[in-house]
Design an enzyme around this catalytic site. Structure first.
Site, short mmCIF file in Angstrom:
data_model
loop_
_atom_site.label_atom_id
_atom_site.label_comp_id
_atom_site.label_asym_id
_atom_site.label_seq_id
_atom_site.Cartn_x
_atom_site.Cartn_y
_atom_site.Cartn_z
CD GLU A 85 -2.76 1.31 2.44
OE1 GLU A 85 -2.72 0.44 3.32
OE2 GLU A 85 -3.51 2.30 2.47
NE ARG A 116 4.06 -7.94 10.04
CZ ARG A 116 3.36 -7.25 9.15
NH1 ARG A 116 2.33 -7.77 8.54
NH2 ARG A 116 3.70 -6.01 8.85
CE LYS A 124 3.24 0.11 4.69
NZ LYS A 124 2.57 -0.07 3.42
P1 ATP Z 1 2.98 -2.21 7.79
O1 ATP Z 1 2.15 -2.70 8.92
O2 ATP Z 1 4.41 -2.06 8.10
O3 ATP Z 1 2.41 -1.01 7.12
P2 ATP Z 1 1.73 -3.77 5.84
O4 ATP Z 1 1.62 -5.25 5.82
O5 ATP Z 1 0.51 -3.01 6.18
O6 ATP Z 1 2.94 -3.40 6.75
P3 ATP Z 1 1.77 -3.46 3.02
O7 ATP Z 1 2.18 -2.28 2.22
O8 ATP Z 1 0.35 -3.82 3.03
O9 ATP Z 1 2.28 -3.20 4.49
O10 ATP Z 1 2.67 -4.72 2.66
C1 ATP Z 1 2.98 -5.15 1.38
C2 ATP Z 1 3.36 -6.60 1.46
O11 ATP Z 1 4.49 -6.76 2.30
C3 ATP Z 1 2.25 -7.42 2.05
O12 ATP Z 1 2.11 -8.60 1.28
C4 ATP Z 1 2.72 -7.72 3.44
O13 ATP Z 1 2.21 -8.95 3.90
C5 ATP Z 1 4.23 -7.75 3.27
N1 ATP Z 1 4.90 -7.43 4.52
C6 ATP Z 1 4.77 -6.33 5.28
N2 ATP Z 1 5.50 -6.42 6.40
C7 ATP Z 1 6.15 -7.61 6.34
C8 ATP Z 1 7.06 -8.29 7.19
N3 ATP Z 1 7.48 -7.75 8.34
N4 ATP Z 1 7.53 -9.50 6.79
C9 ATP Z 1 7.12 -10.05 5.64
N5 ATP Z 1 6.26 -9.46 4.79
C10 ATP Z 1 5.76 -8.26 5.13
MG MG Z 2 -1.21 -3.01 4.95
#
Ligand code: ATP
Ligand code: MG
Length: 577
Positions: free
Chosen positions: A35, A278, A288
């Protein structure tokens, strides 16, 4: 099966089996779906390496898709930053897409669900929806609007799309099962009304699809075969499957006409979602939202601050992309949540830079040293290898004169036991130059040592008869007359504790910031570093690995960041020795 397709984790096993059985026509298509609401962090790199790595190793493709369904949080600045980070990590996407490219398809798919009696417009407020939803132990109740006719639902949904209703006044909900054990299946929202300008579609849409709906259908639209996501989406999988099956894009080609008209490749499929744990690292926060707060509260100098766990931060810090890739490769993929020590990542950085960084000498806490037995205008050039283990790096000439800088900590007036460097009356080897003896210690009026007066044993210089004479210590130095002044930024971990997210003691991660995480000093470098390019990495002997700052470094105003020390100075408990 080649080396690269040997299944090293359960996801690769699934992909291999699917390829062998001809599922998905034997093809492999993955995607990385961030995102654009912030910069990518090290956790995202795990997902990037997994998705792009599988596509590469199974002769498949990987798309970069921006999951942009929350217009108020997303920004083209983040889209650009994410693109740059993926490229920096060393990957190339097959196609770049936005979930918002599919808004028309998703809208038509919603009309189909309504026509099929599988979705309805609901007028309950957000609070009422919560009340009706039930709990883990109690079934929910049907919305009073659940039995609206198809005609009324179509009319209301089209008017939602036309912007006739206020934000939050209505939603489109899937008609599934309010008594489902899995709460995600209790008539989840598919669309909400939100009159906000979108980073990609501007003001074209007053309604926005919900994440689960948009994500599942975006995967189907792109023909993704294996949709890899993190464990928190496990409970969402039944809804994911419901969306894929009930819209059934492959059987309803008319739903994708807008994409075909726009010239986008369109061959929808039936993706399978697979969850993995994760990646987590100690001594840092990786969400983020929290990283955004560090930036907006001014606790760091932006998203690319070299102390940030963002990819742009570690890049600016000087971590090689290859080290980040190796780190996640070694960490592996599983369904078990775990936290990896930050030191493991730093060791990957050391391994990479040990092999790739040329050696130089630099002094970051300078103490003047004068060789009194050389003529005042003595000047020599000494020959040094650029890398002790790799002759391909070549050699260089280093100026040597009677005025030098050494590291203040390499001298002790009253040495502690086991100190083998320079002491009054003692000898030490100057790296590549010969053995010196300290004759005199000069102090200022406050008693601070400001200069050491020494003699060079001229029989011990390279090529002389006594060059092999043994002394216990060897120290590095920089020729004071030709040295290059530089700003040197010494970084340490941003947090003092292993788990800054732990708020069980009433503290937040703000309370755990390491006040000494950045120290800026003036150092002296070998003159040859004047030509260092921004982002070039070096080992400053005995001090650590350094990188010319990619933003602030200029040939006339050199700025170097310490990437990492040569050895780990943090013990397991997290306390600094
Ligand atoms: P955050 O909570 O840091 O914003 P998010 O999962 O909301 O992380 P996204 O932009 O939705 O962030 O993530 C893009 C992709 O990266 C998704 O498929 C998510 O599952 C993966 N991802 C995010 N954080 C991790 C992590 N710590 N380890 C592995 N994959 C991750
Ligand atoms: Mg997300």
């Amino acid at each position: 099966m080649t080396d690269s397709t040997t299944p090293t984790n359960f996801i690769r096993q699934i992909v291999l089996a699917d390829q062998a059985s001809g599922k998905h026509g034997g093809e492999v298509r993955t995607r990385f779906p961030p995102e654009p609401n912030g910069y990518l962090h090290l956790g995202h790199a795990k997902s990037i390496c997994l998705n792009f790595g599988i596509a590469r190793d199974f002769a498949g493709t990987c798309n970069l898709r921006f999951d942009d369904t929350n217009p108020t949080r997303e920004d083209p600045e983040f889209v650009e930053a994410i693109r740059n980070d993926v490229i920096w990590l060393g990957f190339t996407w097959h196609e770049q897409r936005h979930a918002s490219d599919y808004f028309e398809v998703l809208y038509r798919a919603a009309l189909k669900l309504i026509a099929d009696g599988k979705a309805f417009v609901c007028d309950l407020s957000a609070e009422q929806v919560r009340e009706y939803r039930g709990t883990l132990t109690e079934a929910g109740r049907n919305s009073p609007y659940r039995e609206r006719s198809v005609e009324e639902n179509l009319d209301l949904f089209q008017r939602m799309r036309n912007g006739e209703f206020a934000d939050g006044s209505r939603t489109l909900r899937a008609k599934i099962d309010m008594s489902a054990g899995n709460i995600n299946l209790r008539d989840p929202a598919l669309y909400r009304i939100r009159k906000a300008t979108h980073q990609n579609t501007g003001d074209a849409w007053p309604i926005y699809p919900m994440y689960d709906y948009a994500h599942a259908l975006s995967d189907a639209i792109e023909g993704i075969t294996h949709s890899l996501c993190t464990l928190e989406f496990e409970d969402h999988r039944p809804l994911y499957d419901w969306c894929v099956e009930n819209v059934d894009l492959p059987a309803n080609p008319q739903l994708g006409e807008s994409l075909v008209a726009a010239g986008l490749h369109y061959a929808p499929g039936r993706p399978r979602q697979i969850e993995f744990a994760r990646g987590n690292l100690d001594f840092t926060v990786m969400s983020k939202r929290k990283l955004m707060a560090l930036v907006t509260d001014g606790l760091v100098d932006g998203w690319d601050d070299p102390r940030m766990p963002t990819l742009s931060g570690v890049r600016r810090r000087g971590f090689p992309a290859a080290a980040v890739r190796t780190f996640w490769e070694r960490a592996g993929i599983s369904k078990q949540n775990s936290v990896i020590e930050y030191g493991v990542l730093e060791n990957c950085v050391r391994d990479e830079l040990d092999a790739s960084a040329p050696r130089r000498m630099a002094v970051i806490d300078p103490l003047r040293l004068v060789l009194t037995n050389l003529a005042a205008d003595h000047s020599a050039v000494l020959d040094f290898p650029n890398h002790p283990k790799n002759e391909d790096f070549g050699r260089r000439q280093v100026r040597f004169s009677p005025e030098l800088w050494i590291e203040r900590e390499d001298f002790m007036e009253t040495p502690v036991k086991g100190f083998h460097r320079l002491v009054p009356g003692g000898e030490v080897r100057l790296r590549g130059a010969g053995i010196i003896r300290c004759d005199d210690v000069i102090k200022d009026t406050s008693g601070q040592v400001i200069e050491l007066r020494c003699t060079l044993d001229e029989q011990s210089t390279p090529g002389s008869a006594g060059a092999d004479r043994k002394v216990k210590g060897t120290i590095h130095w920089v020729d004071a007359r030709s040295a290059l002044a530089a700003e040197v930024r010494l970084f340490d971990r941003l947090f003092k504790v292993a788990d800054p997210d732990d708020d069980s003691d009433g503290k937040s991660y703000h309370d755990h910031l390491n006040a000494d995480s950045r120290r800026i000093v003036k150092g002296w470098l070998e003159a040859g570093l004047a030509g260092a390019a921004a982002e070039s990495s070096w080992q400053f002997e005995r001090l650590g690995y350094f990188v010319a700052d990619r933003v602030d470094h200029q040939p006339k105003r050199p700025v170097f960041n310490r990437v990492v020390t040569l050895r780990d100075t943090w013990n397991k408990a997290g306390a600094k020795p």
